[in-house]
Every structure is written in structure tokens, then in C-alpha cells.
Design an enzyme around this catalytic site. Structure first.
Site, PDB file in Angstrom:
ATOM      1  N   HIS A  17     -71.413  13.981 -65.958  1.00 22.29           N
ATOM      2  CA  HIS A  17     -70.354  14.725 -66.657  1.00 22.29           C
ATOM      3  C   HIS A  17     -69.289  15.189 -65.658  1.00 22.29           C
ATOM      4  CE1 HIS A  17     -73.685  16.006 -69.675  1.00 22.29           C
ATOM      5  NE2 HIS A  17     -72.895  15.181 -70.311  1.00 22.29           N
ATOM      6  N   LYS A  41     -78.479  22.534 -84.327  1.00 28.92           N
ATOM      7  CA  LYS A  41     -79.358  22.340 -83.172  1.00 28.92           C
ATOM      8  C   LYS A  41     -79.199  23.503 -82.215  1.00 28.92           C
ATOM      9  CE  LYS A  41     -78.000  18.285 -81.577  1.00 28.92           C
ATOM     10  NZ  LYS A  41     -77.837  17.124 -80.719  1.00 28.92           N
ATOM     11  N   ARG A  92     -71.106   5.239 -70.513  1.00 28.23           N
ATOM     12  CA  ARG A  92     -72.104   4.823 -69.525  1.00 28.23           C
ATOM     13  C   ARG A  92     -72.458   3.357 -69.679  1.00 28.23           C
ATOM     14  NH1 ARG A  92     -75.733   9.844 -71.002  1.00 28.23           N
ATOM     15  NH2 ARG A  92     -74.572   9.411 -72.869  1.00 28.23           N
ATOM     16  N   SER A 130     -78.319  14.097 -69.975  1.00 25.82           N
ATOM     17  CA  SER A 130     -78.928  15.425 -70.116  1.00 25.82           C
ATOM     18  C   SER A 130     -80.358  15.298 -70.626  1.00 25.82           C
ATOM     19  CB  SER A 130     -78.126  16.275 -71.114  1.00 25.82           C
ATOM     20  OG  SER A 130     -76.830  16.486 -70.651  1.00 25.82           O
TER      21      SER A 130
HETATM   22  P1  ADP Z   1     -72.452  14.660 -76.862  1.00 24.41           P
HETATM   23  O1  ADP Z   1     -73.596  15.405 -77.474  1.00 24.41           O
HETATM   24  O2  ADP Z   1     -71.127  15.021 -77.450  1.00 24.41           O
HETATM   25  O3  ADP Z   1     -72.637  13.178 -76.713  1.00 24.41           O
HETATM   26  P2  ADP Z   1     -72.975  14.950 -74.030  1.00 24.41           P
HETATM   27  O4  ADP Z   1     -73.025  16.237 -73.300  1.00 24.41           O
HETATM   28  O5  ADP Z   1     -74.254  14.186 -74.126  1.00 24.41           O
HETATM   29  O6  ADP Z   1     -72.346  15.304 -75.423  1.00 24.41           O
HETATM   30  O7  ADP Z   1     -71.872  14.010 -73.368  1.00 24.41           O
HETATM   31  C1  ADP Z   1     -70.514  14.313 -73.361  1.00 24.41           C
HETATM   32  C2  ADP Z   1     -69.726  13.076 -72.956  1.00 24.41           C
HETATM   33  O8  ADP Z   1     -70.036  12.726 -71.616  1.00 24.41           O
HETATM   34  C3  ADP Z   1     -70.027  11.830 -73.786  1.00 24.41           C
HETATM   35  O9  ADP Z   1     -68.831  11.092 -73.943  1.00 24.41           O
HETATM   36  C4  ADP Z   1     -71.020  11.065 -72.955  1.00 24.41           C
HETATM   37  O10 ADP Z   1     -70.972   9.665 -73.198  1.00 24.41           O
HETATM   38  C5  ADP Z   1     -70.487  11.387 -71.560  1.00 24.41           C
HETATM   39  N1  ADP Z   1     -71.499  11.272 -70.513  1.00 24.41           N
HETATM   40  C6  ADP Z   1     -72.713  11.860 -70.449  1.00 24.41           C
HETATM   41  N2  ADP Z   1     -73.369  11.515 -69.324  1.00 24.41           N
HETATM   42  C7  ADP Z   1     -72.540  10.657 -68.668  1.00 24.41           C
HETATM   43  C8  ADP Z   1     -72.652   9.904 -67.441  1.00 24.41           C
HETATM   44  N3  ADP Z   1     -73.732   9.946 -66.687  1.00 24.41           N
HETATM   45  N4  ADP Z   1     -71.598   9.121 -67.089  1.00 24.41           N
HETATM   46  C9  ADP Z   1     -70.507   9.048 -67.888  1.00 24.41           C
HETATM   47  N5  ADP Z   1     -70.335   9.725 -69.033  1.00 24.41           N
HETATM   48  C10 ADP Z   1     -71.349  10.511 -69.421  1.00 24.41           C
END
Ligand code: ADP
Length: 159
Positions: A17, A41, A92, A130
Site C-alpha cells: 500500500h 465488517k 497486484r 493485508s
Molecule cells: P480494499 O478492501 O478496498 O480492496 P485494500 O486495503 O485491500 O482495500 O487495498 C486497497 C488498494 O490497494 C486496492 O486497490 C488493492 O488492490 C491495493 N493493494 C493492496 N496491496 C497491494 C500491493 N501489495 N501492491 C499493490 N497494490 C496493493
């Protein structure tokens, strides 16, 4: 001013992130990283804690044009409220693509002038999620490679 919103769960924030955030901060005048509150959630960490940990990580990285916030409701409404026309999201793998495309097209259908910009991380951060971090933590593994210091310290103290 060109403002981008980086919305997500960030439960917890990872180095993946943060890499997306850093790239965004180099492109836009201001990036607001905002924790989306999901009423259905409760999540792993409370939203307030997620915001605090992001603030610490952003400070540690010295990103000056980044603001940290949380919001409820639709992302497009929050973006309008903040005068932002860009949503920042990370990609990703191909597996992210379908969901992200649907989300982006839904947001554009709801609000004409909202655009989504996708960033791809450095390969070393690409596989981090995450949910993997939570799984490793819950099984007493070492998460320090995947998360900023603030998250690692917070979770170590929580044990
Ligand atoms: P959501 O629940 O909205 O998907 P996340 O916190 O899981 O929220 O992710 C927020 C954004 O960051 C999403 O667009 C996700 O694809 C991106 N993201 C999460 N981890 C990575 C990573 N390792 N590399 C690139 N983008 C990521």
C-alpha cells in the site's frame, strides 16, 4: 490542485500500500489516503487504529503532500467532498483486475468526472496483502518484512 483519493480497508496498511501511496504522492499535488468504513465488517483493527498507524507510517516516510483520513458511505461522495476527481488504486496480479475494473466502471457510472488511476508496485511488494499479514501474525510469524515499523510494533505490543 490535482487531488487523488487512495481509498481502501488498509487492515492493516502494508509496504505494498505504501509503495502505491508514495508513487501517487510523486504524481499528484495531494493524496488523501482514506480508510473506508464498512458497517457490515468490523475488521481486524479498529478504523481509528488503522488511521493512526497510517499516519505514523506516512510521517516515517516523510511524505509531505499526504493526508490521512477515514470515511463512510460512497467513495465518490467522499471524493466530491474533498474536491478530488482521481481515485488511486493498486494492482497486484491479474486476479485484482476484474474486481478493480468493475469498481472503477461503477464509480465512473455513478459520477461522470471520476477517474481511477492504477499503480503497480515494485516486484518485492507485489505479493503482499493485508490478509496474508493477518494470517502470518495470527500464527505467530514474523510480519516485519511486509508492514511498516508502526504496524509491526503495534501488533507486537498487542500480543
Ligand atoms: P480494499 O478492501 O478496498 O480492496 P485494500 O486495503 O485491500 O482495500 O487495498 C486497497 C488498494 O490497494 C486496492 O486497490 C488493492 O488492490 C491495493 N493493494 C493492496 N496491496 C497491494 C500491493 N501489495 N501492491 C499493490 N497494490 C496493493
Amino acid at each position: 490542485m490535482n487531488i487523488a483519493i487512495y481509498p481502501g480497508s488498509f487492515d492493516p496498511i502494508t509496504k505494498g500500500h505504501l509503495d502505491v501511496l508514495k508513487s501517487g504522492s510523486e504524481i499528484f499535488d495531494k493524496v488523501i489516503i482514506a480508510v473506508a468504513t464498512n458497517s457490515e465488517k468490523s475488521g481486524f483493527l479498529p478504523v481509528k487504529v488503522r488511521v493512526e498507524l497510517i499516519k505514523k507510517a506516512v510521517k516515517e516516510m516523510g511524505l509531505r503532500n499526504v493526508e490521512v483520513d477515514s470515511f463512510t458511505g460512497l467513495t465518490i461522495d467522499y471524493a466530491k467532498q474533498k474536491d478530488a476527481e482521481v481515485l488511486l488504486r493498486g494492482l497486484r496480479a491479474v486476479s485484482d483486475f476484474e474486481y478493480e475494473m468493475q469498481l472503477s466502471q461503477t464509480n465512473s457510472a455513478l459520477c461522470d468526472n471520476i477517474k481511477t488511476v492504477f499503480m503497480i508496485t515494485k516486484p518485492e511488494y507485489n505479493f503482499i496483502s493485508s490478509s496474508t499479514v493477518k494470517e502470518i501474525y495470527e500464527n505467530n510469524g514474523d510480519i516485519s518484512k511486509f508492514v511498516p515499523k508502526a504496524v509491526d510494533e503495534y501488533l507486537k505490543n498487542k500480543l
